[in-house]
Write a protein that holds these residues in place. Structure first.
Motif, PDB file in Angstrom:
ATOM      1  N   LEU A 165      10.165  52.353   6.393  1.00 60.37           N
ATOM      2  CA  LEU A 165       9.298  53.586   6.364  1.00 60.37           C
ATOM      3  C   LEU A 165       8.613  54.007   5.742  1.00 60.37           C
ATOM      4  N   ALA A 166       7.926  53.851   4.578  1.00 64.63           N
ATOM      5  CA  ALA A 166       7.188  53.340   4.114  1.00 64.63           C
ATOM      6  C   ALA A 166       7.039  51.942   3.295  1.00 64.63           C
ATOM      7  N   VAL A 167       5.930  52.169   2.465  1.00 67.34           N
ATOM      8  CA  VAL A 167       5.476  51.077   2.013  1.00 67.34           C
ATOM      9  C   VAL A 167       4.967  51.137   0.265  1.00 67.34           C
ATOM     10  N   SER A 168       4.999  50.078  -0.809  1.00 64.75           N
ATOM     11  CA  SER A 168       4.596  50.630  -1.791  1.00 64.75           C
ATOM     12  C   SER A 168       3.651  50.702  -2.312  1.00 64.75           C
ATOM     13  N   GLY A 169       2.280  50.478  -1.799  1.00 64.50           N
ATOM     14  CA  GLY A 169       1.206  50.327  -2.341  1.00 64.50           C
ATOM     15  C   GLY A 169      -0.019  51.745  -2.615  1.00 64.50           C
ATOM     16  N   ARG A 170      -0.770  51.517  -2.819  1.00 63.60           N
ATOM     17  CA  ARG A 170      -1.526  52.928  -2.711  1.00 63.60           C
ATOM     18  C   ARG A 170      -2.411  53.014  -1.606  1.00 63.60           C
ATOM     19  N   THR A 171      -2.572  52.669  -0.818  1.00 64.16           N
ATOM     20  CA  THR A 171      -3.106  52.464   0.416  1.00 64.16           C
ATOM     21  C   THR A 171      -1.873  51.612   1.366  1.00 64.16           C
ATOM     22  N   ARG A 172      -2.643  52.141   2.826  1.00 66.72           N
ATOM     23  CA  ARG A 172      -1.194  51.955   3.752  1.00 66.72           C
ATOM     24  C   ARG A 172      -1.597  50.487   3.864  1.00 66.72           C
ATOM     25  N   ALA A 173      -0.432  49.311   4.639  1.00 62.82           N
ATOM     26  CA  ALA A 173      -0.951  47.846   4.392  1.00 62.82           C
ATOM     27  C   ALA A 173      -1.373  47.834   6.051  1.00 62.82           C
ATOM     28  N   ALA A 204      -0.842  44.749   7.411  1.00 60.27           N
ATOM     29  CA  ALA A 204      -0.073  44.412   8.348  1.00 60.27           C
ATOM     30  C   ALA A 204       0.790  45.606   9.180  1.00 60.27           C
ATOM     31  N   LEU A 205       0.398  46.789   9.056  1.00 59.15           N
ATOM     32  CA  LEU A 205       1.726  47.802   9.432  1.00 59.15           C
ATOM     33  C   LEU A 205       1.120  48.867   8.897  1.00 59.15           C
ATOM     34  N   PRO A 206      -0.257  49.295  10.376  1.00 63.94           N
ATOM     35  CA  PRO A 206      -0.988  50.717   9.412  1.00 63.94           C
ATOM     36  C   PRO A 206      -0.359  51.579   9.700  1.00 63.94           C
ATOM     37  N   ASN A 207       0.414  51.731  10.458  1.00 61.39           N
ATOM     38  CA  ASN A 207       1.240  52.988  11.271  1.00 61.39           C
ATOM     39  C   ASN A 207       2.450  52.946   9.955  1.00 61.39           C
ATOM     40  N   VAL A 208       2.597  53.057   8.849  1.00 59.79           N
ATOM     41  CA  VAL A 208       3.437  52.708   8.120  1.00 59.79           C
ATOM     42  C   VAL A 208       3.408  53.746   6.862  1.00 59.79           C
ATOM     43  N   PRO A 209       3.387  55.510   5.903  1.00 59.43           N
ATOM     44  CA  PRO A 209       2.862  55.754   5.093  1.00 59.43           C
ATOM     45  C   PRO A 209       2.685  55.121   3.608  1.00 59.43           C
ATOM     46  N   THR A 210       2.426  55.330   3.352  1.00 58.10           N
ATOM     47  CA  THR A 210       2.660  54.945   1.736  1.00 58.10           C
ATOM     48  C   THR A 210       3.762  55.715   0.516  1.00 58.10           C
ATOM     49  N   THR A 211       4.804  56.265  -0.360  1.00 53.12           N
ATOM     50  CA  THR A 211       5.363  56.593  -0.625  1.00 53.12           C
ATOM     51  C   THR A 211       4.116  57.485  -1.572  1.00 53.12           C
ATOM     52  N   LEU A 212       3.395  57.573  -1.921  1.00 56.91           N
ATOM     53  CA  LEU A 212       2.700  58.778  -2.673  1.00 56.91           C
ATOM     54  C   LEU A 212       2.198  59.464  -1.014  1.00 56.91           C
ATOM     55  N   GLU A 213       1.719  58.691   0.046  1.00 55.78           N
ATOM     56  CA  GLU A 213       1.262  60.189   1.163  1.00 55.78           C
ATOM     57  C   GLU A 213       2.396  60.923   1.837  1.00 55.78           C
ATOM     58  N   LEU A 214       4.048  60.348   1.256  1.00 55.52           N
ATOM     59  CA  LEU A 214       4.855  61.120   0.802  1.00 55.52           C
ATOM     60  C   LEU A 214       5.349  61.909   0.571  1.00 55.52           C
ATOM     61  N   GLY A 215       4.582  62.427  -0.263  1.00 61.38           N
ATOM     62  CA  GLY A 215       4.079  63.109  -1.634  1.00 61.38           C
ATOM     63  C   GLY A 215       5.838  63.276  -2.604  1.00 61.38           C
ATOM     64  N   PHE A 216       5.631  61.608  -3.544  1.00 65.05           N
ATOM     65  CA  PHE A 216       6.400  60.866  -4.345  1.00 65.05           C
ATOM     66  C   PHE A 216       5.431  60.395  -5.907  1.00 65.05           C
ATOM     67  N   PRO A 217       4.521  61.263  -6.118  1.00 65.90           N
ATOM     68  CA  PRO A 217       3.863  60.563  -7.322  1.00 65.90           C
ATOM     69  C   PRO A 217       4.800  59.860  -8.064  1.00 65.90           C
ATOM     70  N   GLY A 218       3.554  58.000  -8.617  1.00 66.05           N
ATOM     71  CA  GLY A 218       4.222  57.598  -9.598  1.00 66.05           C
ATOM     72  C   GLY A 218       5.330  56.543  -8.810  1.00 66.05           C
ATOM     73  N   SER A 219       5.204  56.535  -7.646  1.00 67.08           N
ATOM     74  CA  SER A 219       6.610  55.608  -7.383  1.00 67.08           C
ATOM     75  C   SER A 219       5.903  54.116  -6.253  1.00 67.08           C
ATOM     76  N   ASP A 220       4.691  54.428  -6.420  1.00 64.19           N
ATOM     77  CA  ASP A 220       3.512  53.534  -5.919  1.00 64.19           C
ATOM     78  C   ASP A 220       3.995  52.419  -6.916  1.00 64.19           C
ATOM     79  N   TYR A 221       3.731  50.738  -6.289  1.00 65.19           N
ATOM     80  CA  TYR A 221       4.546  49.506  -7.323  1.00 65.19           C
ATOM     81  C   TYR A 221       3.586  48.285  -6.515  1.00 65.19           C
ATOM     82  N   THR A 222       2.198  47.883  -7.112  1.00 66.57           N
ATOM     83  CA  THR A 222       2.270  46.736  -7.129  1.00 66.57           C
ATOM     84  C   THR A 222       2.347  45.111  -7.014  1.00 66.57           C
ATOM     85  N   PHE A 223       2.658  44.286  -5.934  1.00 69.80           N
ATOM     86  CA  PHE A 223       3.704  43.571  -5.838  1.00 69.80           C
ATOM     87  C   PHE A 223       3.050  41.986  -5.778  1.00 69.80           C
TER      88      PHE A 223
END
Length: 325
Positions: free
Chosen positions: A223-231, A233-252
């Motif tokens: 449903l979403a990826v945690s990075g600041r930009t799309r992955a 390997a999953l280019p069609n999956v949006p980031t949580t930031l894109e979907l309107g949730f500021p501060g939800s990104d996480y770098t693993f």
């Protein structure tokens, strides 16, 4: 005066031996297999990625790298073994960014995250992907969050353990989206995916490296990826930031560590040979398929990254009221 000069010279030699500034030591190392502790289960991204790298790195070093999975207590059991190991370059730790969460959760652990390890280098960073079972009916992240807000504490989310990177990613999203849920910790990624696929847990974050095959097989839905930009390997999956949730990104990230007093020349040789391995076309291509971006960073810079993340994660632990079991 001559005796004083001699004493100072001998003290300098002793200091050099203590801190490993003898280049000959690094030239000889390694002369036997290198033991690497991974404090998470086999099949997790923290296990898959280094094993792939170590196949090529072993050839460069001329000795095998033996991996041991020592799980438990949020990764502190395995990390503690390395912290207490002889600092001779023959016992290493591969850990994830959860290494910087532990100090805020377990203040009484047997080691000090900042003082007992030397960062060798990060092996790579990879975004986490939020997955659900296709049978649950959530088509988008908004569907999931709307369901969570409609019935507080009715939505459950799994992780690879309290304080793990997958737990933290879920908590950052939960804090940003302001929903309540039930956290269900497990020992590792394989158990997490099994429970999500079966529908016994609503969602979970997982590393793309381990989740991608299950997504491609249709057993999990991303449903979403945690990075600041799309992955990639999953280019069609949006980031949580894109979907309107500021501060939800996480770098693993996944990184390599040695006991603090490991000779500096050995640490530098290990960093150099590993970085060269990561730049090789074959290894880079394999990692790219798993969504892993390599990170070439000096040991000093990596140590600074660790310090910064320890401070930031302490704030998240407090805000989310995360407590160890």
């Amino acid at each position: 005066m001559n005796k004083l000069i001699s004493a100072i010279a001998m003290a300098g030699i002793g200091f050099g031996l203590l801190h490993g500034s003898d280049p000959a030591l690094a030239d000889e190392w390694p002369t036997r297999p290198v033991r690497t502790i991974i404090p998470f289960s086999a099949g997790s991204a923290v296990d898959i990625v280094p094993r792939m790298i170590f196949q090529a790195l072993s050839s460069r070093l001329g000795e095998p790298i033996i991996v041991e999975n020592r799980t438990g207590a949020g990764g502190t059991i395995g990390a503690g073994l390395v912290a207490r190991a002889p600092p001779d370059g023959y016992t290493l730790l591969v850990n994830s960014s959860s290494h910087t969460i532990i100090p805020s959760l377990y203040p009484d652990i047997s080691y000090d995250t900042l003082r007992d390890f030397t960062g060798v280098l990060p092996l790579g960073d990879l975004p986490l992907v939020l997955v659900v079972s296709p049978t649950r009916g959530f088509k988008t992240l908004r569907d999931l969050i709307d369901a969570a807000n409609a019935k507080p504490d009715a939505i459950s989310y799994a992780s690879a353990g309290i304080g793990s990177a997958t737990h933290f990613a879920a908590e950052r999203l939960r804090l940003s989206a302001r929903f309540a849920g039930v956290h269900v910790p497990f020992r590792g990624a394989p158990e997490v995916y099994r429970e999500v696929i079966a529908g016994r847990v609503d969602f979970a974050y997982g590393a793309i490296a381990s989740a991608l095959p299950l997504i491609q097989e249709g057993k999990l839905m991303a449903l979403a990826v945690s990075g600041r930009t799309r992955a990639s390997a999953l280019p069609n999956v949006p980031t949580t930031l894109e979907l309107g949730f500021p501060g939800s990104d996480y770098t693993f990230w996944i990184g390599m560590f040695a006991p603090r007093q490991t000779p500096g020349d050995i640490v530098e040789k290990l960093r150099r040979e590993t970085a060269t391995t990561l730049r090789s076309g074959d290894v880079r291509a394999k990692l790219a398929k798993l969504g892993v971006d390599t990170m070439d960073m000096s040991p000093a810079a990596f140590d600074e990254l660790i310090k910064a993340e320890v401070a930031t994660n302490a704030l998240v632990v407090k805000a989310a009221n995360i407590r160890p079991e």
